[in-house]
Design a protein around this motif. Structure first.
Motif, mmCIF file in Angstrom:
data_model
loop_
_atom_site.group_PDB
_atom_site.id
_atom_site.type_symbol
_atom_site.label_atom_id
_atom_site.label_comp_id
_atom_site.label_asym_id
_atom_site.label_seq_id
_atom_site.Cartn_x
_atom_site.Cartn_y
_atom_site.Cartn_z
ATOM 1 N N PRO A 3 0.825 -1.215 0.000
ATOM 2 C CA PRO A 3 0.000 0.000 0.000
ATOM 3 C C PRO A 3 0.855 1.260 0.000
ATOM 4 O O PRO A 3 1.969 1.263 0.536
ATOM 5 N N ARG A 4 0.327 2.311 -0.630
ATOM 6 C CA ARG A 4 0.994 3.619 -0.577
ATOM 7 C C ARG A 4 0.808 4.156 0.844
ATOM 8 O O ARG A 4 -0.318 4.285 1.330
ATOM 9 N N THR A 5 1.907 4.504 1.489
ATOM 10 C CA THR A 5 1.778 5.003 2.859
ATOM 11 C C THR A 5 1.873 6.521 2.943
ATOM 12 O O THR A 5 1.410 7.118 3.894
ATOM 13 N N HIS A 6 2.522 7.151 1.937
ATOM 14 C CA HIS A 6 2.649 8.617 1.989
ATOM 15 C C HIS A 6 2.155 9.229 0.676
ATOM 16 O O HIS A 6 2.913 9.864 -0.056
ATOM 17 N N PRO A 7 0.871 9.030 0.382
ATOM 18 C CA PRO A 7 0.358 9.460 -0.929
ATOM 19 C C PRO A 7 0.171 10.980 -1.001
ATOM 20 O O PRO A 7 -0.098 11.619 0.006
ATOM 21 N N LYS A 8 0.316 11.506 -2.227
ATOM 22 C CA LYS A 8 -0.142 12.878 -2.473
ATOM 23 C C LYS A 8 -1.612 12.774 -2.884
ATOM 24 O O LYS A 8 -2.012 11.807 -3.539
ATOM 25 N N ILE A 9 -2.385 13.787 -2.503
ATOM 26 C CA ILE A 9 -3.815 13.705 -2.787
ATOM 27 C C ILE A 9 -4.057 13.552 -4.298
ATOM 28 O O ILE A 9 -4.898 12.770 -4.733
ATOM 29 N N VAL A 10 -3.266 14.288 -5.111
ATOM 30 C CA VAL A 10 -3.516 14.233 -6.556
ATOM 31 C C VAL A 10 -3.256 12.824 -7.116
ATOM 32 O O VAL A 10 -3.946 12.385 -8.034
ATOM 33 N N GLU A 11 -2.304 12.124 -6.556
ATOM 34 C CA GLU A 11 -2.078 10.735 -7.010
ATOM 35 C C GLU A 11 -3.329 9.879 -6.785
ATOM 36 O O GLU A 11 -3.697 9.059 -7.616
ATOM 37 N N VAL A 12 -3.919 10.065 -5.590
ATOM 38 C CA VAL A 12 -5.090 9.247 -5.268
ATOM 39 C C VAL A 12 -6.246 9.629 -6.193
ATOM 40 O O VAL A 12 -6.985 8.766 -6.678
ATOM 41 N N GLU A 13 -6.359 10.938 -6.463
ATOM 42 C CA GLU A 13 -7.422 11.386 -7.375
ATOM 43 C C GLU A 13 -7.241 10.765 -8.754
ATOM 44 O O GLU A 13 -8.196 10.300 -9.378
ATOM 45 N N THR A 14 -6.011 10.746 -9.209
ATOM 46 C CA THR A 14 -5.738 10.133 -10.515
ATOM 47 C C THR A 14 -6.066 8.641 -10.483
ATOM 48 O O THR A 14 -6.694 8.097 -11.395
ATOM 49 N N ALA A 15 -5.669 7.998 -9.383
ATOM 50 C CA ALA A 15 -5.885 6.549 -9.274
ATOM 51 C C ALA A 15 -7.367 6.192 -9.296
ATOM 52 O O ALA A 15 -7.743 5.126 -9.766
#
Ligand code: ATP
Ligand code: MG
Length: 388
Positions: free
Chosen positions: A354-366
């Motif tokens: 799992p991604r532990t230190h995500p940027k919000i924009v990465e999650v939005e893209t995902a």
């Protein structure tokens, strides 16, 4: 003659103008808590709630246990009753305070009269009973400034009452005096404790559970219902909202990068919780998150989860150690149910890395491959409500 219970109010005494509505709320909560234990008269006077048996049906022992879980009460005394006569009061005090008086070195008597027809003033009554008690127990002297033991006498409508050392109540504020919040209730150890803690601050809670049948079993849902049921002892009556979560999880699994599964799932939980809050008048979302406990509970992960809601997210366990949470869970009686071995929706599609230190924009893209609004609407349309 019947004994009674005296409940001393906590912080609500401090609330100035709001005091009356707080008191009324507490009296209502106590009445509801006692509804199955026979008939009682419950009233409030001078920051004390009085619980008096109304007839033979009233089970005062059970009531004593029940009121210990009602938030807003700091101390509880069980008082013995006698007729409203100064010598009857003395006889009762000598008899029922025997152990306390033999143990203590000093005491004083404090009296209250709500029946103003009683022929002595409070001060006269205190002096009279104090003198007689001092004579009966020469080991224990009157000390009005710093006594070891305080003997309380109340002269009320039906009878006179004598009581001493109270036991601790649950503390906190009356449920309902501080608004409504949605509480995310999984089957784990943490979320029943977080629900309890926010209820203790006077908040009425709407538990919400995300259910991924058949990946999580019917027993997993029964377990959450049981946890909710156990919590009503503190939170009052509640209605559990069960959200069908299977389709959302399958969509995430099929269309999103694996390392973001949990984060995206948690964002859906928040969006749906916010919708339920809007519909029910709730003004916050409660979770059992705990900083650093799992990959989805780093600060960055929490930021990405909370970015999809405008409501405050209350996390009363955020800074606690697991042992402390477990101790709480045992104390409130949810631990044994929480550790029953049924699967949890969070672990159904757990990413290997799992991604532990995500940027919000990465999650939005995902999550951009998903029709978020439609999935949220579909889940809300399938809500099941269960009265606890
Ligand atoms: P818990 O012991 O409460 O399950 P946890 O340490 O397992 O907590 P997570 O599974 O990451 O933590 O979940 C964090 C919080 O999210 C939970 O405390 C709970 O408030 C909420 N949550 C998780 N899964 C669910 C679910 N299936 N339904 C409702 N809320 C959930
Ligand atoms: Mg969990």
């Amino acid at each position: 003659m019947n004994d009674i219970l005296l409940l001393k109010l906590g912080e609500i005494v401090l609330k100035g103008l709001n005091r009356r509505s707080f008191e009324a709320r507490l009296v209502g909560n106590v009445r509801r808590r006692l509804a199955d234990l026979g008939r009682f008269n419950v009233s409030c006077l001078q920051s004390t709630v009085y619980v008096e048996p109304a007839d033979e049906s009233a089970d005062l022992d059970a009531a004593f246990e029940a009121v210990r879980d009602v938030f807003g009460v700091v101390k509880i005394s069980r008082a013995s009753a006698c007729e409203k006569d100064k010598d009857a009061i003395v006889r009762l005090a000598i008899e029922c305070l025997r152990e306390d008086m033999l143990r203590a070195k000093s005491f004083k008597v404090e009296s209250k009269r709500s029946d103003k027809r009683f022929p002595m003033t409070s001060i006269q009554l205190s002096q009279y009973v104090g003198g007689e008690l001092a004579e009966a127990y020469p080991n224990c002297a009157v000390d009005v400034h710093s006594p070891e033991l305080v003997v309380n006498i109340e002269v009320r409508d039906l009878a006179a009452y004598v009581h001493t050392q109270p036991v601790d109540g649950a503390g906190g504020m009356p449920v309902g005096s501080n608004g409504i919040a949605v509480s995310l209730l999984s089957g784990g150890i943490d979320s029943p404790v977080s629900t309890y803690m926010i209820a203790k601050r006077g908040v009425r809670l709407i538990p919400v559970h995300f259910f991924s049948f058949p990946y999580t079993s019917q027993q997993a849902k029964e377990k959450v219902i049981e946890l909710g049921h156990l919590l009503t002892r503190y939170c009052g009556d509640m209605t559990l909202e069960v959200v069908p979560f299977t389709h959302i999880q399958e969509e995430i699994r099929d269309k999103c990068p694996e390392e973001y599964f949990t984060l995206i799932m948690r964002r859906f939980m928040m969006r749906i919780a916010q919708k339920i809050a809007e519909r029910t008048g709730a003004k916050a979302i409660v979770t059992g998150e705990n900083l650093g406990q799992v990959a989805s509970q780093t600060m960055e992960a929490m930021a990405s989860t909370q970015a999809v809601t405008t409501l405050p997210v209350l996390q009363p366990l955020v800074g606690m150690d697991k042992e402390d949470i477990v101790r709480y869970a045992r104390k409130i009686g949810t631990f044994d149910t929480s550790i029953l071995p049924y699967e949890d929706c969070c672990t159904v599609f757990t990413p290997r890395h799992p991604r532990t230190h995500p940027k919000i924009v990465e999650v939005e893209t995902a999550e951009s491959a998903l029709d978020v609004a439609a999935l949220v609407e579909e889940a809300l349309a399938g809500l099941e409500r269960i009265r606890l």
